[in-house]
Scaffold this motif. Structure first.
Motif, PDB file in Angstrom:
ATOM      1  N   MET A  96      52.643  16.621  30.540  1.00 53.74           N
ATOM      2  CA  MET A  96      52.289  18.037  30.598  1.00 53.74           C
ATOM      3  C   MET A  96      50.908  18.156  31.230  1.00 53.74           C
ATOM      4  O   MET A  96      49.879  18.012  30.557  1.00 53.74           O
ATOM      5  CB  MET A  96      52.284  18.685  29.208  1.00 53.74           C
ATOM      6  CG  MET A  96      52.033  20.191  29.232  1.00 53.74           C
ATOM      7  SD  MET A  96      53.028  21.149  30.405  1.00 53.74           S
ATOM      8  CE  MET A  96      54.686  20.757  29.902  1.00 53.74           C
ATOM      9  N   ALA A  97      50.909  18.398  32.528  1.00 49.30           N
ATOM     10  CA  ALA A  97      49.652  18.664  33.218  1.00 49.30           C
ATOM     11  C   ALA A  97      49.185  20.058  32.792  1.00 49.30           C
ATOM     12  O   ALA A  97      49.981  20.877  32.333  1.00 49.30           O
ATOM     13  CB  ALA A  97      49.864  18.603  34.725  1.00 49.30           C
ATOM     14  N   TYR A  98      47.891  20.314  32.962  1.00 51.11           N
ATOM     15  CA  TYR A  98      47.365  21.600  32.525  1.00 51.11           C
ATOM     16  C   TYR A  98      46.318  22.097  33.503  1.00 51.11           C
ATOM     17  O   TYR A  98      45.483  21.328  33.985  1.00 51.11           O
ATOM     18  CB  TYR A  98      46.735  21.470  31.137  1.00 51.11           C
ATOM     19  CG  TYR A  98      46.002  22.721  30.701  1.00 51.11           C
ATOM     20  CD1 TYR A  98      46.709  23.869  30.355  1.00 51.11           C
ATOM     21  CD2 TYR A  98      44.620  22.772  30.664  1.00 51.11           C
ATOM     22  CE1 TYR A  98      46.058  25.027  29.977  1.00 51.11           C
ATOM     23  CE2 TYR A  98      43.956  23.928  30.269  1.00 51.11           C
ATOM     24  CZ  TYR A  98      44.682  25.043  29.933  1.00 51.11           C
ATOM     25  OH  TYR A  98      44.033  26.197  29.555  1.00 51.11           O
ATOM     26  N   SER A  99      46.343  23.386  33.762  1.00 54.48           N
ATOM     27  CA  SER A  99      45.304  24.036  34.538  1.00 54.48           C
ATOM     28  C   SER A  99      44.965  25.355  33.865  1.00 54.48           C
ATOM     29  O   SER A  99      45.843  26.177  33.605  1.00 54.48           O
ATOM     30  CB  SER A  99      45.781  24.278  35.976  1.00 54.48           C
ATOM     31  OG  SER A  99      44.728  24.844  36.732  1.00 54.48           O
ATOM     32  N   GLY A 100      43.690  25.528  33.565  1.00 57.24           N
ATOM     33  CA  GLY A 100      43.197  26.761  32.964  1.00 57.24           C
ATOM     34  C   GLY A 100      42.249  27.441  33.924  1.00 57.24           C
ATOM     35  O   GLY A 100      42.365  27.250  35.138  1.00 57.24           O
ATOM     36  N   PRO A 101      41.302  28.197  33.415  1.00 58.52           N
ATOM     37  CA  PRO A 101      40.327  28.839  34.294  1.00 58.52           C
ATOM     38  C   PRO A 101      39.659  27.798  35.192  1.00 58.52           C
ATOM     39  O   PRO A 101      39.424  26.670  34.772  1.00 58.52           O
ATOM     40  CB  PRO A 101      39.315  29.454  33.320  1.00 58.52           C
ATOM     41  CG  PRO A 101      40.101  29.652  32.068  1.00 58.52           C
ATOM     42  CD  PRO A 101      41.066  28.504  32.012  1.00 58.52           C
ATOM     43  N   ASP A 104      34.591  27.877  38.158  1.00 59.83           N
ATOM     44  CA  ASP A 104      33.685  29.025  38.164  1.00 59.83           C
ATOM     45  C   ASP A 104      33.962  29.971  37.005  1.00 59.83           C
ATOM     46  O   ASP A 104      33.364  31.021  36.908  1.00 59.83           O
ATOM     47  CB  ASP A 104      33.830  29.804  39.479  1.00 59.83           C
ATOM     48  CG  ASP A 104      33.434  28.968  40.677  1.00 59.83           C
ATOM     49  OD1 ASP A 104      32.513  28.139  40.536  1.00 59.83           O
ATOM     50  OD2 ASP A 104      34.049  29.134  41.744  1.00 59.83           O
ATOM     51  N   GLY A 105      34.897  29.600  36.131  1.00 54.77           N
ATOM     52  CA  GLY A 105      35.231  30.445  35.002  1.00 54.77           C
ATOM     53  C   GLY A 105      36.158  31.583  35.368  1.00 54.77           C
ATOM     54  O   GLY A 105      36.450  32.451  34.548  1.00 54.77           O
ATOM     55  N   LYS A 106      36.624  31.610  36.614  1.00 55.21           N
ATOM     56  CA  LYS A 106      37.533  32.671  37.041  1.00 55.21           C
ATOM     57  C   LYS A 106      38.945  32.337  36.596  1.00 55.21           C
ATOM     58  O   LYS A 106      39.339  31.183  36.526  1.00 55.21           O
ATOM     59  CB  LYS A 106      37.496  32.828  38.557  1.00 55.21           C
ATOM     60  CG  LYS A 106      36.147  33.295  39.062  1.00 55.21           C
ATOM     61  CD  LYS A 106      36.148  33.409  40.548  1.00 55.21           C
ATOM     62  CE  LYS A 106      34.766  33.830  41.028  1.00 55.21           C
ATOM     63  NZ  LYS A 106      34.612  33.658  42.458  1.00 55.21           N
ATOM     64  N   LEU A 107      39.694  33.359  36.321  1.00 54.47           N
ATOM     65  CA  LEU A 107      41.075  33.179  35.904  1.00 54.47           C
ATOM     66  C   LEU A 107      41.988  33.318  37.111  1.00 54.47           C
ATOM     67  O   LEU A 107      41.610  33.875  38.130  1.00 54.47           O
ATOM     68  CB  LEU A 107      41.443  34.222  34.846  1.00 54.47           C
ATOM     69  CG  LEU A 107      40.590  34.189  33.584  1.00 54.47           C
ATOM     70  CD1 LEU A 107      40.955  35.361  32.678  1.00 54.47           C
ATOM     71  CD2 LEU A 107      40.766  32.886  32.849  1.00 54.47           C
ATOM     72  N   TYR A 108      43.181  32.820  36.972  1.00 53.55           N
ATOM     73  CA  TYR A 108      44.173  32.984  38.027  1.00 53.55           C
ATOM     74  C   TYR A 108      44.663  34.419  37.992  1.00 53.55           C
ATOM     75  O   TYR A 108      45.643  34.753  37.344  1.00 53.55           O
ATOM     76  CB  TYR A 108      45.328  31.999  37.833  1.00 53.55           C
ATOM     77  CG  TYR A 108      44.868  30.569  37.934  1.00 53.55           C
ATOM     78  CD1 TYR A 108      44.506  30.034  39.159  1.00 53.55           C
ATOM     79  CD2 TYR A 108      44.781  29.773  36.805  1.00 53.55           C
ATOM     80  CE1 TYR A 108      44.062  28.719  39.256  1.00 53.55           C
ATOM     81  CE2 TYR A 108      44.349  28.462  36.899  1.00 53.55           C
ATOM     82  CZ  TYR A 108      43.995  27.940  38.122  1.00 53.55           C
ATOM     83  OH  TYR A 108      43.556  26.650  38.214  1.00 53.55           O
ATOM     84  N   GLN A 109      43.964  35.282  38.686  1.00 59.22           N
ATOM     85  CA  GLN A 109      44.241  36.713  38.638  1.00 59.22           C
ATOM     86  C   GLN A 109      45.630  37.063  39.163  1.00 59.22           C
ATOM     87  O   GLN A 109      46.214  38.065  38.781  1.00 59.22           O
ATOM     88  CB  GLN A 109      43.191  37.488  39.438  1.00 59.22           C
ATOM     89  CG  GLN A 109      41.794  37.354  38.872  1.00 59.22           C
ATOM     90  CD  GLN A 109      41.645  37.954  37.488  1.00 59.22           C
ATOM     91  OE1 GLN A 109      42.333  38.901  37.129  1.00 59.22           O
ATOM     92  NE2 GLN A 109      40.746  37.413  36.695  1.00 59.22           N
ATOM     93  N   HIS A 110      46.161  36.238  40.056  1.00 59.38           N
ATOM     94  CA  HIS A 110      47.449  36.573  40.661  1.00 59.38           C
ATOM     95  C   HIS A 110      48.639  36.245  39.762  1.00 59.38           C
ATOM     96  O   HIS A 110      49.767  36.487  40.136  1.00 59.38           O
ATOM     97  CB  HIS A 110      47.595  35.883  42.019  1.00 59.38           C
ATOM     98  CG  HIS A 110      47.367  34.414  41.962  1.00 59.38           C
ATOM     99  ND1 HIS A 110      46.109  33.851  41.949  1.00 59.38           N
ATOM    100  CD2 HIS A 110      48.236  33.393  41.884  1.00 59.38           C
ATOM    101  CE1 HIS A 110      46.215  32.545  41.886  1.00 59.38           C
ATOM    102  NE2 HIS A 110      47.488  32.236  41.849  1.00 59.38           N
TER     103      HIS A 110
END
Length: 139
Positions: A96-101, A104-110
């Protein structure tokens, strides 16, 4: 033949950033342990508001894990984006790979649930492409 399932759901984890991070870590530890036992691989994307996840492996195992996820109170409004047979796993090296913010602390807005409901296949492709690029950058 391998099977892939892609879905997105709303985050229902409440609390401070630290409390949410602790809960995400619990999800990852449990997922990695259970996925290894079931020969499932995949990746999880979290933007604070929503989850998107790719699960790959034997169809019955993937569907059983997804049913468990749908019952988990930490998420809701699950939208199935794509399912189907695949010839090759995209996340074969990751229980289980993981990607969060991002850094730069930005979220995946899309990653928006309204898009999931209007254009599931388009969102599935974007999620898969994004997770592959993030995960493969760290190989």
């Amino acid at each position: 033949m391998e099977y892939r399932l892609i879905y997105c759901s709303r985050n229902r984890i409440e609390g401070s950033e630290q409390q949410i991070a602790v809960e995400i870590e619990k999800i990852l530890l449990s997922s990695r342990r259970n996925n290894e036992q079931q020969n499932i691989t995949g990746a999880l994307l979290f933007n604070g508001l929503a989850f998107a996840q790719v699960l790959e492996g034997p169809r019955s195992a993937v569907e059983a894990i997804y049913a468990t996820i749908c019952e988990d109170s930490r998420n809701s409004h699950n939208v199935l984006l794509e399912t189907g047979d695949i010839t090759k796993r995209d996340f074969a090296r990751w229980s289980m790979a993981y990607s969060g913010p991002d850094n730069d602390g930005k979220l995946y807005q899309h990653l928006k649930l309204t898009d999931c409901e209007k254009d599931a296949s388009g969102v599935a492709k974007r999620v898969l492409d994004l997770l592959k690029s993030v995960v493969h950058a760290h190989v």
